[in-house]
Scaffold this active site. Structure first.
Site, PDB file in Angstrom:
ATOM      1  CG  HIS A  16      -1.871  -1.008   1.456  1.00 49.03           C
ATOM      2  ND1 HIS A  16      -1.930  -1.799   2.574  1.00 49.03           N
ATOM      3  CD2 HIS A  16      -2.896  -1.410   0.654  1.00 49.03           C
ATOM      4  CE1 HIS A  16      -2.957  -2.644   2.475  1.00 49.03           C
ATOM      5  NE2 HIS A  16      -3.559  -2.439   1.318  1.00 49.03           N
ATOM      6  CE  LYS A  40     -13.468  -6.381   3.634  1.00 49.36           C
ATOM      7  NZ  LYS A  40     -12.883  -5.514   2.613  1.00 49.36           N
ATOM      8  NE  ARG A  89      -2.701  -7.262  -4.148  1.00 46.09           N
ATOM      9  CZ  ARG A  89      -3.395  -7.492  -3.044  1.00 46.09           C
ATOM     10  NH1 ARG A  89      -2.758  -7.831  -1.930  1.00 46.09           N
ATOM     11  NH2 ARG A  89      -4.703  -7.401  -3.033  1.00 46.09           N
ATOM     12  CB  SER A 127      -3.896  -6.828   4.858  1.00 47.58           C
ATOM     13  OG  SER A 127      -3.728  -5.533   4.347  1.00 47.58           O
TER      14      SER A 127
HETATM   15  P1  ADP Z   1      -9.941  -3.432   0.056  1.00 44.08           P
HETATM   16  O1  ADP Z   1     -10.627  -4.228   1.142  1.00 44.08           O
HETATM   17  O2  ADP Z   1     -10.706  -2.186  -0.320  1.00 44.08           O
HETATM   18  O3  ADP Z   1      -9.509  -4.224  -1.135  1.00 44.08           O
HETATM   19  P2  ADP Z   1      -7.134  -3.318   0.873  1.00 44.08           P
HETATM   20  O4  ADP Z   1      -6.593  -2.575   2.054  1.00 44.08           O
HETATM   21  O5  ADP Z   1      -7.012  -4.792   0.868  1.00 44.08           O
HETATM   22  O6  ADP Z   1      -8.638  -2.839   0.767  1.00 44.08           O
HETATM   23  O7  ADP Z   1      -6.471  -2.765  -0.459  1.00 44.08           O
HETATM   24  C1  ADP Z   1      -6.563  -1.422  -0.845  1.00 44.08           C
HETATM   25  C2  ADP Z   1      -5.978  -1.256  -2.247  1.00 44.08           C
HETATM   26  O8  ADP Z   1      -4.581  -1.536  -2.199  1.00 44.08           O
HETATM   27  C3  ADP Z   1      -6.553  -2.222  -3.280  1.00 44.08           C
HETATM   28  O9  ADP Z   1      -6.666  -1.544  -4.520  1.00 44.08           O
HETATM   29  C4  ADP Z   1      -5.517  -3.309  -3.372  1.00 44.08           C
HETATM   30  O10 ADP Z   1      -5.526  -3.949  -4.633  1.00 44.08           O
HETATM   31  C5  ADP Z   1      -4.238  -2.495  -3.174  1.00 44.08           C
HETATM   32  N1  ADP Z   1      -3.129  -3.294  -2.670  1.00 44.08           N
HETATM   33  C6  ADP Z   1      -3.117  -4.150  -1.642  1.00 44.08           C
HETATM   34  N2  ADP Z   1      -1.910  -4.717  -1.484  1.00 44.08           N
HETATM   35  C7  ADP Z   1      -1.110  -4.204  -2.455  1.00 44.08           C
HETATM   36  C8  ADP Z   1       0.254  -4.416  -2.864  1.00 44.08           C
HETATM   37  N3  ADP Z   1       1.027  -5.283  -2.239  1.00 44.08           N
HETATM   38  N4  ADP Z   1       0.717  -3.694  -3.896  1.00 44.08           N
HETATM   39  C9  ADP Z   1      -0.090  -2.826  -4.560  1.00 44.08           C
HETATM   40  N5  ADP Z   1      -1.382  -2.599  -4.248  1.00 44.08           N
HETATM   41  C10 ADP Z   1      -1.892  -3.277  -3.217  1.00 44.08           C
END
Ligand code: ADP
Length: 157
Positions: A16, A40, A89, A127
């Site tokens: 992120h 959620k 990703r 995560s």
């Molecule tokens: P959500 O529940 O809205 O998907 P996340 O916190 O899991 O929230 O992810 C937020 C954004 O960050 C999403 O667009 C996800 O694809 C992106 N994301 C998560 N991990 C990575 C990563 N390792 N590299 C790039 N983008 C990521």
């Protein structure tokens, strides 16, 4: 121009943070928006997730942390923002993300979703992977900033 990077951030990871940093070089301001979905289940409380976001992003001057509930497009409208950033990703993300972006487009045609590709070194990172490794006492120092490592391990002690 101001943009929103919405997500659950349960917890925020280096993946992120890399997207946020790259967006902060392009746009004037990045709002990293914790979207709280009441249906959620999260591992970390809203307060813990916000604390970890703030600790991780404190050195980025044009990055702001906020939270919201309901629809992201409504938050965007209320704050005068017309661009959402999402990270991709791999193919699974793409499938989910086009669905979300299309729904947002139907709800508010003025809000655009911009996609940024994960750096190869973060394309495996999520995560949930961070939590599984931490839960099993594995090393997470390449997954998250050091400022938040203890908060994550503490959850499983
Ligand atoms: P959500 O529940 O809205 O998907 P996340 O916190 O899991 O929230 O992810 C937020 C954004 O960050 C999403 O667009 C996800 O694809 C992106 N994301 C998560 N991990 C990575 C990563 N390792 N590299 C790039 N983008 C990521």
């Amino acid at each position: 121009m101001k943009v929103i990077f919405p997500g659950s951030f349960d917890p925020i990871t280096n993946g992120h943070i890399d997207i946020i940093k790259r967006a902060s070089f392009i746009f004037d301001e990045v709002i990293v928006l914790l979207m709280e979905n009441p249906s959620k289940q999260y591992t970390f409380s809203k307060e813990e997730r916000i604390l970890m976001m703030e600790l991780s992003l404190k050195n980025m001057k044009n990055v702001k942390v906020d939270w919201g509930t309901g629809l992201t497009v409504n938050y965007a409208k209320e704050h005068g923002v017309s661009i959402l950033i999402r990270g991709i990703r791999e193919v699974m993300d793409y499938k989910y993300e086009i669905q979300q972006a299309t729904i947002n487009m139907l709800m508010d045609g003025n809000v655009e979703t911009f996609f940024m590709l994960a750096k190869p070194e973060y394309s495996f990172l999520s995560s949930s992977a961070t939590k599984i490794v931490a839960q099993n006492n594995g090393e997470i120092k390449s997954f998250v900033p050091r400022e938040i490592i203890d908060i994550i391990y503490k959850k499983y002690r």
